[in-house]
Motif scaffolding. Structure first.
Motif, mmCIF file in Angstrom:
data_model
loop_
_atom_site.group_PDB
_atom_site.id
_atom_site.type_symbol
_atom_site.label_atom_id
_atom_site.label_comp_id
_atom_site.label_asym_id
_atom_site.label_seq_id
_atom_site.Cartn_x
_atom_site.Cartn_y
_atom_site.Cartn_z
ATOM 1 N N GLY A 71 -5.335 8.533 13.937
ATOM 2 C CA GLY A 71 -6.387 9.481 14.258
ATOM 3 C C GLY A 71 -5.979 10.587 15.196
ATOM 4 N N THR A 72 -4.710 10.608 15.638
ATOM 5 C CA THR A 72 -4.219 11.695 16.478
ATOM 6 C C THR A 72 -2.985 12.292 15.825
ATOM 7 N N ALA A 73 -2.522 13.376 16.385
ATOM 8 C CA ALA A 73 -1.317 14.010 15.840
ATOM 9 C C ALA A 73 -0.167 13.013 15.874
ATOM 10 N N GLY A 74 0.637 13.009 14.822
ATOM 11 C CA GLY A 74 1.737 12.065 14.734
ATOM 12 C C GLY A 74 2.749 12.244 15.854
ATOM 13 N N ALA A 75 3.479 11.185 16.153
ATOM 14 C CA ALA A 75 4.499 11.248 17.185
ATOM 15 C C ALA A 75 5.592 12.227 16.762
ATOM 16 N N PRO A 76 6.075 13.041 17.685
ATOM 17 C CA PRO A 76 7.124 14.000 17.327
ATOM 18 C C PRO A 76 8.383 13.293 16.850
ATOM 19 N N HIS A 77 8.916 13.787 15.765
ATOM 20 C CA HIS A 77 10.176 13.277 15.219
ATOM 21 C C HIS A 77 10.106 11.799 14.839
ATOM 22 N N ARG A 78 8.907 11.308 14.547
ATOM 23 C CA ARG A 78 8.789 9.912 14.119
ATOM 24 C C ARG A 78 8.046 9.845 12.792
ATOM 25 N N PRO A 79 8.687 9.373 11.725
ATOM 26 C CA PRO A 79 7.977 9.228 10.445
ATOM 27 C C PRO A 79 6.906 8.154 10.544
ATOM 28 N N THR A 80 5.789 8.363 9.837
ATOM 29 C CA THR A 80 4.664 7.433 9.881
ATOM 30 C C THR A 80 4.226 7.077 8.467
ATOM 31 N N ALA A 81 3.977 5.809 8.234
ATOM 32 C CA ALA A 81 3.595 5.327 6.902
ATOM 33 C C ALA A 81 2.117 5.563 6.643
ATOM 34 N N ARG A 82 1.782 5.726 5.376
ATOM 35 C CA ARG A 82 0.405 5.696 4.933
ATOM 36 C C ARG A 82 0.103 4.303 4.392
ATOM 37 N N GLY A 83 -1.159 3.890 4.521
ATOM 38 C CA GLY A 83 -1.558 2.642 3.899
ATOM 39 C C GLY A 83 -1.804 2.857 2.417
ATOM 40 N N HIS A 84 -1.756 1.752 1.649
ATOM 41 C CA HIS A 84 -1.927 1.836 0.196
ATOM 42 C C HIS A 84 -2.810 0.712 -0.325
ATOM 43 N N ALA A 112 -3.347 -1.551 -3.682
ATOM 44 C CA ALA A 112 -2.619 -1.973 -4.885
ATOM 45 C C ALA A 112 -3.580 -2.662 -5.845
ATOM 46 N N ASN A 113 -3.636 -2.186 -7.069
ATOM 47 C CA ASN A 113 -4.480 -2.786 -8.107
ATOM 48 C C ASN A 113 -3.571 -3.575 -9.044
ATOM 49 N N LYS A 114 -3.653 -4.911 -8.965
ATOM 50 C CA LYS A 114 -2.760 -5.727 -9.779
ATOM 51 C C LYS A 114 -3.099 -5.665 -11.256
ATOM 52 N N ALA A 115 -4.367 -5.420 -11.572
ATOM 53 C CA ALA A 115 -4.758 -5.365 -12.984
ATOM 54 C C ALA A 115 -4.140 -4.167 -13.687
ATOM 55 N N THR A 116 -4.098 -3.021 -12.987
ATOM 56 C CA THR A 116 -3.576 -1.796 -13.608
ATOM 57 C C THR A 116 -2.134 -1.512 -13.213
ATOM 58 N N GLY A 117 -1.660 -2.200 -12.156
ATOM 59 C CA GLY A 117 -0.313 -1.922 -11.668
ATOM 60 C C GLY A 117 -0.225 -0.645 -10.859
ATOM 61 N N ARG A 118 -1.374 -0.064 -10.526
ATOM 62 C CA ARG A 118 -1.375 1.218 -9.821
ATOM 63 C C ARG A 118 -1.466 1.007 -8.310
ATOM 64 N N THR A 119 -0.707 1.788 -7.554
ATOM 65 C CA THR A 119 -0.743 1.771 -6.106
ATOM 66 C C THR A 119 -1.016 3.185 -5.618
ATOM 67 N N ARG A 120 -2.021 3.333 -4.771
ATOM 68 C CA ARG A 120 -2.378 4.687 -4.308
ATOM 69 C C ARG A 120 -2.601 4.694 -2.804
ATOM 70 N N PRO A 121 -2.281 5.820 -2.139
ATOM 71 C CA PRO A 121 -2.505 5.930 -0.691
ATOM 72 C C PRO A 121 -3.994 5.897 -0.353
ATOM 73 N N ALA A 153 0.790 -1.849 2.429
ATOM 74 C CA ALA A 153 -0.171 -2.164 1.377
ATOM 75 C C ALA A 153 -0.920 -3.427 1.776
ATOM 76 N N GLY A 154 -2.166 -3.541 1.327
ATOM 77 C CA GLY A 154 -2.943 -4.732 1.633
ATOM 78 C C GLY A 154 -2.333 -5.997 1.072
ATOM 79 N N THR A 155 -1.585 -5.879 -0.026
ATOM 80 C CA THR A 155 -0.929 -7.039 -0.633
ATOM 81 C C THR A 155 0.270 -7.517 0.180
ATOM 82 N N GLY A 156 0.553 -6.834 1.289
ATOM 83 C CA GLY A 156 1.639 -7.261 2.164
ATOM 84 C C GLY A 156 1.403 -8.622 2.774
ATOM 85 N N THR A 157 0.141 -9.041 2.852
ATOM 86 C CA THR A 157 -0.153 -10.381 3.385
ATOM 87 C C THR A 157 0.455 -11.454 2.481
ATOM 88 N N GLU A 158 0.304 -11.300 1.171
ATOM 89 C CA GLU A 158 0.900 -12.253 0.241
ATOM 90 C C GLU A 158 2.421 -12.221 0.337
#
Length: 453
Positions: A200-213, A215-224, A330-335
């Motif tokens: 919710g704030t400006a990203g850290a300088p010079h630090r890459p940041t991941a987006r969450g995703h 995952a739909n197992k039925a369609t195989g599609r993963t979206r941010p 991704a939410g499926t990271g728990t598995e």
């Protein structure tokens, strides 16, 4: 004194790293996780591997220094800052919360700092982030943390509460005179060598940041997906960090190095089980900011964190000094994490206790009206009814009811309607005075039975 194992040679460490990276990549692909990080400190050395991308749309590679929204693991950082204030003599664990948080002095709950950190303050879980998007932390507390909203008397049981950590963050602000973000950065992150990054704030300088995703197992599609944490909830879940950052926090709590370390007696206090705190399916016990996981005669400490489309885990063993940090976007990271535990044990010999801890299934009992009713946790409504088939059913906020199996010891399992698989869900709780069922705990959150039904 820690029981450490001999450090592997450089060649052995390289081999372990290659095998872990290959297995992590395969598991991430199997679970539709775009990117993941794993860091392990054991035997005096640290091994870190990563795989995939930070954003499925851009394809930016996942690197060891990338920050991932870690959700509720933020609470462990917040609790650590509070304990550092305790170490400085600015706060006492048994101080009333209202002594430090002006918004709670008049109508606030009669709970202590210790109870807030251990989720035994009786506070509700807290409203949805969208409902409080425009509120300050002070206004949030005035509206949602009063003595009228308690789900149980303070100090009597466990109920996981984001609202409690909003209050802990506000305590940090009033004591330090800084915002929560400024305080956690200067008091803890900078000494740990962690580059600050907040949702919710400006990203850290010079630090890459991941987006969450998602995952739909039925369609195989993963979206941010978009993070929607409200600014007022920052102390409960706004940090982004890497797996290596998580390991640095765990090592600081073990006194492994001086940066960010607590006095030993306070670090031990944080991972000591709080009497009467039964987190149900979340863990085997709870301390001050830490979940506790039994492994033989040892209690590991750690925390899980789920932001929008991320799954993160931290575990540390006080007996050997082993620390494991894991992030997945991704939410499926728990598995993925649950499968990764076996891989870690196989490759490195570090046996991390699972989450939740396995429990013996008790004997099912027939559906009974003593468990039915409307249970409330803040704005959340849990309706337990007897279904047409004669079994118990659970509905949350008016959703379609799902089967619920209750056992003789009043623990209960949720039944997946599509697969029929039974999953540990929680427990019903009796009033100690009357013996009547008056509460239900689901996923660690307690709800009290309403008298209006």
């Amino acid at each position: 004194m820690l029981r450490t194992t001999p450090a592997p040679s450089g060649e052995e460490r390289s081999k372990i790293r290659r095998v872990l990276e290959d297995r992590l990549t395969a598991l991430a692909r199997a679970h539709q996780v775009p990117g993941a990080q794993l860091a392990l400190h054991s035997g005096g050395t640290t091994v870190a591997v990563e795989t995939g991308v930070l954003d499925a749309d851009t394809g930016e590679p996942c690197t060891a220094d990338a920050a991932v929204p870690i959700g509720s693991i933020t609470k462990a950082y917040t609790a650590t800052v509070v304990m550092l204030l305790v170490a400085d003599g600015d706060v006492e664990l048994d101080d009333r919360l209202g002594d430090h948080v002006p918004e709670l002095r008049r109508a606030g709950p009669p709970c202590t700092v210790r109870q807030v950190l251990s989720h035994t303050a009786g506070l509700p879980s807290g409203p949805d982030s969208d409902q409080v998007a425009s509120l300050t932390a002070a206004r949030y507390l005035l509206d949602h943390c009063t003595d009228r909203t308690l789900v149980m008397p303070p100090g009597t049981d466990f109920s996981y509460s984001n609202a409690g950590y909003v209050a802990a963050g506000r305590l940090i602000e009033t004591v330090t005179g800084m915002s929560w973000q400024e305080a956690v950065r200067s008091v803890l992150l900078d000494p740990l060598g962690t580059v600050p990054s907040f949702v919710g704030t400006a990203g850290a300088p010079h630090r890459p940041t991941a987006r969450g995703h998602s995952a739909n197992k039925a369609t195989g599609r993963t979206r941010p997906v978009r993070q929607n944490l409200a600014p007022a909830e920052a102390a409960a879940g706004a940090l982004s960090a890497s797996a290596l950052d998580l390991v640095a926090l765990g090592r600081a709590h073990l006194g492994d190095g001086t940066a960010g370390s607590l006095p030993r007696e306070l670090a031990e206090e944080m991972r000591r089980p709080v009497p009467g705190a039964d987190p149900g399916v979340l863990a085997d016990g709870w301390g001050l900011g830490w979940a506790l996981f039994r492994h033989g005669d040892t209690l590991w400490f750690g925390h899980d964190g789920n932001a929008q489309g991320t799954s993160c885990f931290l575990r540390a063993d006080p007996a050997t000094g082993a620390v494991v940090g894991f992030t997945a976007n991704a939410g499926t990271g728990t598995e993925l994490w649950h499968e990764l535990l076996d891989v870690l044990g196989e490759i490195t010999g570090v046996r991390v206790p699972p989450t939740p801890a396995p429990r013996r299934l008790a004997t099912p009992m027939a559906a009974t009206s003593q468990c039915t009713g409307l249970y409330l946790n803040g704005d959340i409504e849990y309706q337990v009814t007897i279904s047409d088939g004669g079994g118990l059913a659970l509905s949350v906020d008016g959703d379609l009811p799902a089967p619920l199996v209750c056992h003789e010891d009043l623990t209960c399992d949720l039944v997946d309607p599509s697969s029929g698989r039974r999953l540990p869900g929680g427990r019903f709780v009796r009033d100690p005075r009357t013996g009547a069922v008056d509460r239900i705990q689901l996923s660690g959150r307690m709800a009290r039975k309403s008298a209006l039904v």
